[in-house]
Every structure is written in C-alpha cells, then in structure tokens.
Design a protein around this motif. Structure first.
Motif, short mmCIF file in Angstrom:
data_model
loop_
_atom_site.label_atom_id
_atom_site.label_comp_id
_atom_site.label_asym_id
_atom_site.label_seq_id
_atom_site.Cartn_x
_atom_site.Cartn_y
_atom_site.Cartn_z
N ASP A 219 -13.71 -3.71 -33.86
CA ASP A 219 -14.24 -2.65 -33.00
C ASP A 219 -14.92 -1.57 -33.86
OD1 ASP A 219 -14.62 -1.36 -30.57
OD2 ASP A 219 -12.85 -0.09 -30.86
N TYR A 220 -15.33 -1.98 -35.07
CA TYR A 220 -15.86 -1.01 -36.04
C TYR A 220 -17.09 -0.28 -35.52
CZ TYR A 220 -17.64 0.76 -40.52
OH TYR A 220 -18.11 1.55 -41.53
N ASP A 221 -17.97 -0.99 -34.78
CA ASP A 221 -19.21 -0.34 -34.31
C ASP A 221 -18.88 0.89 -33.45
OD1 ASP A 221 -21.23 -1.72 -35.53
OD2 ASP A 221 -21.33 -3.28 -34.00
N GLY A 232 -11.11 4.93 -37.36
CA GLY A 232 -11.66 3.62 -36.99
C GLY A 232 -12.29 2.93 -38.19
N THR A 233 -12.32 3.63 -39.33
CA THR A 233 -12.86 3.00 -40.55
C THR A 233 -11.69 2.59 -41.44
OG1 THR A 233 -13.06 5.07 -41.79
CG2 THR A 233 -14.93 4.47 -40.39
N SER A 234 -12.00 1.92 -42.54
CA SER A 234 -10.93 1.30 -43.33
C SER A 234 -10.19 2.29 -44.24
CB SER A 234 -11.53 0.20 -44.21
OG SER A 234 -12.37 0.79 -45.19
N GLN A 235 -10.82 3.39 -44.60
CA GLN A 235 -10.29 4.35 -45.59
C GLN A 235 -9.95 3.64 -46.91
OE1 GLN A 235 -7.51 7.11 -43.65
NE2 GLN A 235 -9.38 8.08 -42.94
N LEU A 236 -10.77 2.66 -47.22
CA LEU A 236 -10.56 1.92 -48.48
C LEU A 236 -11.27 2.55 -49.66
CD1 LEU A 236 -10.91 -1.92 -47.83
CD2 LEU A 236 -8.91 -0.70 -48.68
N HIS A 341 -15.13 12.25 -43.08
CA HIS A 341 -15.73 11.11 -42.38
C HIS A 341 -17.20 10.98 -42.81
CE1 HIS A 341 -17.47 9.02 -38.90
NE2 HIS A 341 -16.25 8.58 -38.64
N ASN A 342 -17.72 9.74 -42.80
CA ASN A 342 -19.09 9.51 -43.29
C ASN A 342 -20.14 10.32 -42.52
OD1 ASN A 342 -21.16 8.07 -44.82
ND2 ASN A 342 -21.63 7.11 -42.86
N ARG A 343 -20.06 10.35 -41.18
CA ARG A 343 -21.07 11.08 -40.40
C ARG A 343 -21.03 12.57 -40.77
NH1 ARG A 343 -25.37 11.31 -37.14
NH2 ARG A 343 -25.46 9.22 -37.92
C1 LIG Z 1 -23.23 12.99 -48.82
C2 LIG Z 1 -22.38 11.75 -48.96
C3 LIG Z 1 -21.50 11.63 -50.01
C4 LIG Z 1 -20.70 10.49 -50.15
N1 LIG Z 1 -19.83 10.40 -51.22
C5 LIG Z 1 -19.11 9.28 -51.40
C6 LIG Z 1 -18.23 9.15 -52.51
O1 LIG Z 1 -18.12 10.04 -53.36
N2 LIG Z 1 -17.50 8.00 -52.62
C7 LIG Z 1 -17.59 6.98 -51.70
O2 LIG Z 1 -16.90 5.96 -51.85
N3 LIG Z 1 -18.43 7.07 -50.66
C8 LIG Z 1 -19.18 8.18 -50.47
N4 LIG Z 1 -20.02 8.28 -49.39
C9 LIG Z 1 -20.16 7.12 -48.50
C10 LIG Z 1 -19.19 7.08 -47.29
O3 LIG Z 1 -19.16 8.31 -46.64
C11 LIG Z 1 -17.76 6.69 -47.68
O4 LIG Z 1 -17.77 5.54 -48.49
C12 LIG Z 1 -16.94 6.36 -46.44
O5 LIG Z 1 -16.88 7.48 -45.60
C13 LIG Z 1 -15.54 5.94 -46.87
O6 LIG Z 1 -14.74 5.71 -45.76
P1 LIG Z 1 -14.11 4.28 -45.49
O7 LIG Z 1 -13.50 3.75 -46.73
O8 LIG Z 1 -13.22 4.41 -44.30
O9 LIG Z 1 -15.41 3.46 -45.16
P2 LIG Z 1 -15.72 2.18 -44.28
O10 LIG Z 1 -16.61 2.61 -43.19
O11 LIG Z 1 -14.50 1.43 -43.91
O12 LIG Z 1 -16.62 1.30 -45.30
C14 LIG Z 1 -16.04 0.37 -46.23
C15 LIG Z 1 -16.44 0.70 -47.64
O13 LIG Z 1 -17.85 0.58 -47.80
C16 LIG Z 1 -18.30 1.55 -48.75
N5 LIG Z 1 -19.26 2.44 -48.09
C17 LIG Z 1 -19.29 2.79 -46.78
N6 LIG Z 1 -20.36 3.58 -46.53
C18 LIG Z 1 -21.00 3.74 -47.69
C19 LIG Z 1 -22.18 4.45 -48.08
N7 LIG Z 1 -22.92 5.13 -47.20
N8 LIG Z 1 -22.54 4.42 -49.37
C20 LIG Z 1 -21.83 3.71 -50.29
N9 LIG Z 1 -20.71 3.02 -49.97
C21 LIG Z 1 -20.31 3.03 -48.70
C22 LIG Z 1 -17.09 2.34 -49.21
O14 LIG Z 1 -16.64 1.77 -50.42
C23 LIG Z 1 -16.10 2.10 -48.08
O15 LIG Z 1 -14.75 2.22 -48.47
C24 LIG Z 1 -20.82 9.43 -49.22
C25 LIG Z 1 -21.72 9.56 -48.15
C26 LIG Z 1 -22.49 10.70 -48.01
C27 LIG Z 1 -23.44 10.81 -46.86
#
Ligand SMILES: Cc1cc2nc3c(=O)[nH]c(=O)nc-3n(C[C@H](O)[C@H](O)[C@H](O)COP(=O)(O)OP(=O)(O)OC[C@H]3O[C@@H](n4cnc5c(N)ncnc54)[C@H](O)[C@@H]3O)c2cc1C
Length: 481
Positions: A219-221, A232-236, A341-343
């Motif tokens: 349901d990631y979308d 809803g994201t992995s926080q990995l 969060h990414n957004r």
């Molecule tokens: C201004 C800005 C700064 C950021 N700084 C970082 C940072 O310092 N470290 C970091 O890991 N990510 C960064 N990101 C990317 C992204 O926001 C995070 O990776 C994401 O929010 C991590 O949450 P998640 O593990 O739940 O991601 P999920 O949505 O579950 O994604 C899985 C994995 O994919 C990778 N990923 C996802 N989105 C991105 C992306 N846009 N760019 C590169 N890798 C991505 C990450 O390793 C993440 O753990 C940044 C994005 C922005 C816009």
C-alpha cells in the motif's frame, strides 16, 4: 596461518557483508576492527542522532560477532596509523573493506592503502553498499546518467546479485589484541542525545525490513503520503546509511514480497518502492562521478546565485519559528526525533531556498547534523533537487506554496497540531494560514509569517533569471506549485 583484517565502516552487520565474507573465506583468522576516527566525530556536519545510532549499532555488532565466536576490536585514531599498526601486531597480510563512495572516504582509503603498502600489507576493497556502482549503469554511448528515469530503466535491466552468506565461527584462535571499550553514550564524544533514538543494529534493521514487506509495501503508493505514525514508509534509511541491513538482502526480500502481490495496485506500490531504492543509488553514483557536488551546484552557473536570506531567517527556519505551520511542524519534528518525512524534507528545503532565499548548502549542513539517516549523497541530491540547481532537478521556477502544500499533505492539520502546541486548538480551515485569523494568532502566541510567500516567490524567480544560462520561466507557474 593466514590472517586478514576486516575494517568495518558503513557495513555494521555480519550477514550479507561482502568484505567480511571474503575476509572470512580467504583466511584462517579474521580480525574485525572499527576505528573511531576523530576527523569524522568532530566534523561540523556530524550530530548526536547519527553518532548515537552508530554507537548502538556497534554494540549490536559486537554482540553478534561474539555470538559467532569472534571479537570486535575497537581502536581510536587515524585509520592510516591504526590499521598498519594492527596489521603488524596481528601478522595480518591484508586489510579488507567495503567501498565507500564519499570524497572524504575515498581520500582516506588511499592514505590507508599507501600506509599499508609501505610495510608490505595489502588493501582490498569490495562493492557492497550498492547493487550497481558508478561506472556500471551507463548510457548506450558509455557515459554516466544525470537524469533519473533513463538511469532507473538501465539499472533495472542489469542483473541483481544475491545476498552474501553470514560468516561462521572462527577457524582458529581469536587474537588476544587490545581493544577499547565502546563509549556508553555520545555524551563524552560531544554528542549528547536529546531525542528518542531509532532502534539500531542489524536485528532491528532486518525486523524493520520484514515488518514493512509484510504489508505496508503493498500500500506504499498511498502510505508514503501519511505524515503521522504509524509510518507508511519503511524507515530503513538509517539502516541503509550505516549498513545494518545489506542492500542485496533488501532487494531479495523485496522480490519475494513482489512475487506475492496479485492485485495490480499492490504490484505498482512494490515497484514504486523499488524506485526509491534506485534513487538512493542514483545519488550515490552522482556523488562518485561528480565529487564536486559535495560543495558546489551540479549546474555550475547556479554557483553564482546571490542568496540574500539573513542569519535571523535561517535561525527561524532551524527552530521551527517561520510562521508557516507545515514548515515549522516539520522542523520541530526533525529537532525532536532526528527524522523527517520525505515530502516534508522537500517542502522545508524549498522554503529555505526559495522563500527565505538562504543557500541550499546551509540547509544541507543543518540536515546532516540533525538527521539520524544523514547521508551525503542522498541529502546533497535532495537539497540540490529542491533548490533547482542539481541533476534532474525540479526547475527553479517550481516553487512550493507552503500553504497549499500543508493543505494537501496534512488536510485536517493533525501533523501540525502534533508539533505546534500553539496551534492545538486551531480550526482545520485555517490551520495552515493562521494569520488569516489575527485574533487567534495573537492569542495563541504562534509566530507571524517571517516573509510573504507571494513576494518572495517573485524575488526568487528574479534571482534565478539573473543567472546567464537559466531557462526562461513559463508565464504562469501557479500549476507548478
Ligand atoms: C532535502 C532532502 C534531504 C534528504 N536527505 C536524506 C538523507 O540525508 N539520507 C537519506 O537516506 N535520505 C535523504 N533524503 C531522501 C528521503 O527523504 C529519505 O531517504 C526517506 O525519507 C527515508 O525514509 P524511508 O526509509 O522510510 O524511505 P522509503 O520511502 O521506505 O524508501 C526506501 C529507501 O529508499 C531510499 N530513498 C528513498 N527516497 C530517496 C530519495 N529521494 N533519495 C535517495 N534515496 C531515497 C532510502 O534509502 C530509503 O530508506 C532526502 C530528501 C530530501 C528531499
């Protein structure tokens, strides 16, 4: 007896670790070592969330190695001094490590290689942190990509390696080498933690992966847009940053989850998540192929931008006091948890660069210190994308409106209420623009807006247009907000 040192850096795990496995397979005795490098600990962009996550992950690593019969050696100092000394003490022939693609790490590894070579000790490094390295995903003419979509297509066309086995127990006696104790916390290292820390270590990383792939990936979308917990994201990301999970393990478990998805929407969600992992490798290859982006704009013309934002405006952004609720809630969340969060990362990065007109480098450094997943390649890529000066960037004339962004991603204002107590009683219809109710604003004590978005938008467009080589902005940019 053949002895090999495995040097841990961003690969703090015993399973699916290429260099550790190679060292174990090639020797009678493997010596696992971690070096506390002062140059890293005292760097201005290193902060408490990352240092403490690292410490907890090292404790977990040490326990995991012990349970297999090995012993993690901890040393403090410059790796180019520590590793040759450890090789002499232990009689090791070679030092093995997994490759790191950051400019500092590449230069450090060259110094280590040189220092080891002087005494006849070898140094071998392995691909491990990524599936495909910086010169493996290429265009038809053999050049590197600077646009994500074709990169992603080419990435997917290449074979994906399977995980490397976990190491077994020692093949001969564990070396009785001196080792320092691990600091109990970051306090003595100048990094006292004020946040609740993410669960660290290999077991926590694998558990987070499995929890996510059990259901949320399907349901990631939809779930990726949810700002509040449960995420809803992995926080990995901290685990991928410190290598407490291996990327091949992530992909192989993702592939088996994907094969169980029957509904088209679930399959699409799985594919969207794969794209995020590819974004990670995209930015790693950008940094490796263009190391200058670490300090300068990918598009050199934008190094001339005249950022006019003040220190006071930057400080208001850091403290979550800009008067724009979605920006302030996101920054307060970051300061309190080490996570955003990414957004929200995109929204606050655009606000700093385009509304406050503060240089992206200042925001990038602040994020690195504050984030538990702070990673040079992803952070730099995200900041340059948001500022409009990077690869595959949002064009400079895409300027998020912080009010409509807040209304879209936090429609009932619950995220804002969670982080801005002043607005706890604010009605949903004005929570993202509290200044429209002056009485409410003056009573609740929340900051008035530090700048006017519409005015700043015009100034920002003018700043970019003044740069020779900037493409013209379309007449109306409202649809891009
Ligand atoms: C201004 C800005 C700064 C950021 N700084 C970082 C940072 O310092 N470290 C970091 O890991 N990510 C960064 N990101 C990317 C992204 O926001 C995070 O990776 C994401 O929010 C991590 O949450 P998640 O593990 O739940 O991601 P999920 O949505 O579950 O994604 C899985 C994995 O994919 C990778 N990923 C996802 N989105 C991105 C992306 N846009 N760019 C590169 N890798 C991505 C990450 O390793 C993440 O753990 C940044 C994005 C922005 C816009």
């Amino acid at each position: 007896m053949k002895t090999v040192i495995h040097w841990f850096r961003r690969d703090l795990r015993v399973t699916d670790n290429t260099s550790l496995w190679q060292a174990y397979s090639a020797s009678d005795r493997v010596i696992p070592v971690f070096c506390w490098d002062d140059a890293i600990l005292s760097a201005p962009d290193v902060g408490p969330p990352r240092v403490n996550f690292l410490l907890r992950s090292l404790e977990a690593l040490s326990r995991n190695l012990e349970s297999l019969g090995h012993r993690l050696i901890i040393r403090h100092g410059r790796p180019e001094a520590i590793l040759p000394a450890l090789a002499r003490e232990s009689g090791a022939e070679t030092v093995y490590a997994n490759k790191d693609y950051e400019p500092y790490a590449i230069a450090r590894d060259e110094r280590v290689r040189g220092a080891l070579a002087e005494q006849g000790t070898g140094f071998r490094s392995f691909k491990d942190a990524v599936v495909h390295e910086e010169r493996e995903v290429l265009t038809r003419t053999g050049t590197v990509f600077s646009v994500f979509t074709p990169y992603s297509r080419a990435w997917k066309a290449l074979p994906i390696a399977t995980p490397v086995p976990r190491i077994g127990g020692p093949k001969s006696a564990v070396a009785a080498l001196p080792s320092l104790p691990l600091p109990g916390s970051g306090d003595g290292l100048g990094h006292p933690l004020t946040q609740t820390l993410f669960e660290a270590g290999e077991r926590a990383g694998l558990a987070a992966l499995d929890r996510f792939l059990e259901s949320r990936v399907f349901d990631y979308d939809h779930g990726r847009n949810v700002l509040l917990e449960p995420s809803g994201t992995s926080q990995l990301s901290p685990h991928l940053r410190f290598g407490t999970v291996g990327v091949r393990t992530v992909l192989s478990r993702w592939a088996s989850a994907r094969s169980q998805a029957t509904a088209a929407a679930a399959q699409k969600s799985c594919d969207t998540w794969l794209s995020e992992l590819i974004w990670r490798e995209f930015y790693i290859q950008i940094l490796a192929n263009h190391p200058r982006v670490a300090s300068r704009a990918f598009r050199p013309e934008y190094d001339q931008l005249q950022w006019e934002g003040t220190d006071a405006q930057f400080e208001a952004w850091c403290q979550g006091q800009t008067g724009y609720p979605i920006v302030d809630a996101a920054m307060r969340c970051l300061n309190a948890t080490g996570w955003m969060h990414n957004r929200l990362r995109m929204i606050v990065a655009m606000f700093l660069t385009k509304d406050l007109m503060v240089s992206w480098q200042r925001g990038e450094r602040y994020f690195m210190r504050a984030l538990v997943d702070g990673d040079l390649a992803a952070n730099n890529g995200g900041w340059q994308w948001s500022a409009g000066c990077g690869t595959d960037a949002a064009p400079y004339f895409r300027i998020f409106n912080p009010v409509t962004q807040g209304q879209k991603c936090d429609p009932d204002g619950s995220f804002v209420r969670r982080w801005i107590p002043e607005l706890r009683d604010s009605p949903a219809d004005c929570i993202h623009e509290p200044w429209t109710r002056p009485l409410l604003l003056s009573r609740c004590g929340y900051a008035p807006p530090v700048v006017q978005h519409d005015v700043q938008r015009g100034r920002c467009l003018a700043m970019f247009k003044a740069i020779k080589g900037s493409p013209p902005a379309p007449e109306s940019t409202a649809s891009l907000e």
